[in-house]
Design an enzyme around this catalytic site. Structure first.
Site, PDB file in Angstrom:
ATOM      1  N   ASP A  78       7.988  -4.135  14.813  1.00  0.00           N
ATOM      2  CA  ASP A  78       7.196  -4.853  14.062  1.00  0.00           C
ATOM      3  C   ASP A  78       7.905  -6.446  13.733  1.00  0.00           C
ATOM      4  O   ASP A  78       7.932  -6.636  12.574  1.00  0.00           O
ATOM      5  CB  ASP A  78       6.969  -4.090  12.569  1.00  0.00           C
TER       6      ASP A  78
ATOM      7  N   GLU B 229      20.393  -4.631   0.371  1.00  0.00           N
ATOM      8  CA  GLU B 229      20.940  -5.759  -0.051  1.00  0.00           C
ATOM      9  C   GLU B 229      19.787  -6.697  -0.726  1.00  0.00           C
ATOM     10  O   GLU B 229      18.709  -6.668  -0.105  1.00  0.00           O
ATOM     11  CB  GLU B 229      21.688  -6.730   0.926  1.00  0.00           C
TER      12      GLU B 229
ATOM     13  N   ASN C  32       8.971 -10.811   8.902  1.00  0.00           N
ATOM     14  CA  ASN C  32       9.991  -9.702   8.692  1.00  0.00           C
ATOM     15  C   ASN C  32      11.413 -10.381   9.395  1.00  0.00           C
ATOM     16  O   ASN C  32      12.137  -9.515   9.505  1.00  0.00           O
ATOM     17  CB  ASN C  32       9.616  -8.465   9.785  1.00  0.00           C
TER      18      ASN C  32
ATOM     19  N   GLY D 161       0.878  -1.139  -0.037  1.00  0.00           N
ATOM     20  CA  GLY D 161       0.155  -0.114   0.041  1.00  0.00           C
ATOM     21  C   GLY D 161       1.036   1.246   0.009  1.00  0.00           C
ATOM     22  O   GLY D 161       0.308   2.281  -0.459  1.00  0.00           O
ATOM     23  N   MET D 162       2.160   1.106   0.327  1.00  0.00           N
ATOM     24  CA  MET D 162       2.782   2.205   0.671  1.00  0.00           C
ATOM     25  C   MET D 162       4.099   2.382  -0.400  1.00  0.00           C
ATOM     26  O   MET D 162       4.859   3.425  -0.360  1.00  0.00           O
ATOM     27  CB  MET D 162       3.402   2.595   2.090  1.00  0.00           C
TER      28      MET D 162
ATOM     29  N   LYS E 255       8.152  -9.958  13.547  1.00  0.00           N
ATOM     30  CA  LYS E 255       7.038 -10.993  13.354  1.00  0.00           C
ATOM     31  C   LYS E 255       7.563 -11.791  12.128  1.00  0.00           C
ATOM     32  O   LYS E 255       8.609 -11.758  11.530  1.00  0.00           O
ATOM     33  CB  LYS E 255       5.562 -10.347  12.627  1.00  0.00           C
TER      34      LYS E 255
END
Length: 335
Positions: free
Chosen positions: A135, A91, A140, A24-25, A137
């Site tokens: 964030d 990277e 990630n 979305g971003m 999780k």
């Protein structure tokens, strides 16, 4: 956002080769450094969200990423800003995310503990640099090569903030998930992925490194049991449960689980940060003690599970990135 394939970025230093995924971003592309010949990942902020605040947050993400220098953290290599484009050059990783590994089936205890130790090592470095990730999780944490060995690497610092910033989430913050995912919900919900947000952040109390440690506790719980400690039909329900409901015992969901290992996980999930591990190093010490006790067999921290090495044979980095980002623009998941 228009396709940037074929464009040259950064004063002609990089040529965009292929599109890897969009949220979305932001969108992620594969690009080649024109002088050095190696491939990189380029994360572009969408023009439609490139207001002053959005651009400032994107610059902050690049600056925070640039101060990190650790084998378990993604490397930010460069930053490019022109009149109509902003890009973070990183990277190019070649492995699956931990979420992708978990989706393949049950994860051995030794693999889960090894991944958690890598993530804690990364967070200890991040915190020493005065940064909160906010964030952590499974999506990630991504496998990448270090000295020809696949190791878990902490990625996506889109929600990261420095200790110098006010450690409170504004009451009108509206994002769930990182700016890459673009997952949003109603006003009044703090930034992050619902299942991994620490109770003190949900209650809008001051928070610090222990909030990232909490997320590692959720991650380890999920890797060991295949389930998250708190469930609900909506993001708000999940966060209410995180504040009010004790986590289900691991031994009720997975067997066998070492009692010492369960105690480590449950301490990381304590509701009050002063009862939780105060730092990533402190949790890593206890987890390492469990790993060294003989109760579980854990490979060295610089070794990736053999199954991953086999699965990665011949895997192309652009396909991996595409699969990782394919669901990035979807709605926030309730469970």
């Amino acid at each position: 956002m228009r396709s940037l394939v074929g464009a040259t970025i950064g004063g002609g230093r990089y040529r965009v080769v292929s599109h890897l995924g969009s949220g979305g971003m932001a969108s992620v592309y594969r690009a080649t450094h024109m002088d050095l010949g190696h491939d990189v990942a380029m994360k572009f902020l969408h023009a439609r969200v490139s207001g002053h605040d959005d651009r400032a947050r994107f610059r902050r993400e690049a600056r925070l990423g640039a101060v990190l220098d650790h084998p378990n953290c993604i490397r930010t290599l460069d930053f490019s800003e022109a009149e109509d484009t902003m890009a973070i050059i990183m990277e190019l990783l070649e492995g699956p995310t931990v979420r992708g590994v978990m989706d393949r089936g049950p994860m051995p205890v030794s693999t889960a503990v090894t991944i958690a130790l890598h993530v804690l090592d990364a967070l200890a470095h991040v915190h020493r640099r005065g940064i909160l990730h906010r964030d952590v999780k499974p999506g990630n944490v991504m496998y990448g090569r270090r000295r020809d060995v696949l190791v878990p690497i902490l990625i996506d610092f889109g929600l990261a903030k420095s200790f110098e910033e006010d450690p409170l989430d504004p009451p009108n913050r509206v994002c769930l998930g990182s700016p890459v995912s673009g997952q949003i919900t109603a006003p009044g919900i703090c930034c992050g992925s619902p299942s991994y947000i620490a109770p003190e952040r949900i209650r809008r109390h001051r928070y610090g490194p222990a909030s990232d440690v909490y997320a590692v506790g959720v991650l380890l719980y999920e890797m060991l049991t295949g389930e998250r400690p708190f469930r609900g039909r909506s993001p708000r329900d999940i966060m209410v449960a995180a504040v009010r409901v004790p986590p289900r015992p691991l031994c009720a969901l997975a067997s066998p689980i070492s009692p010492r290992l369960e105690r480590v996980v449950l301490r990381a999930l304590e509701k009050e940060p002063d009862r939780r591990y105060r730092s990533a190093d402190e949790m890593a010490l206890d987890l390492s003690d469990v790993a060294g006790s003989g109760e579980i067999e854990v490979p060295p921290c610089d070794a990736a599970p053999e199954v991953l090495l086999d699965d990665m044979s011949g895997l192309l980095a652009d396909r991996v990135w595409q699969s990782i980002n394919s669901a990035a623009s979807g709605p926030a998941r309730a469970a």
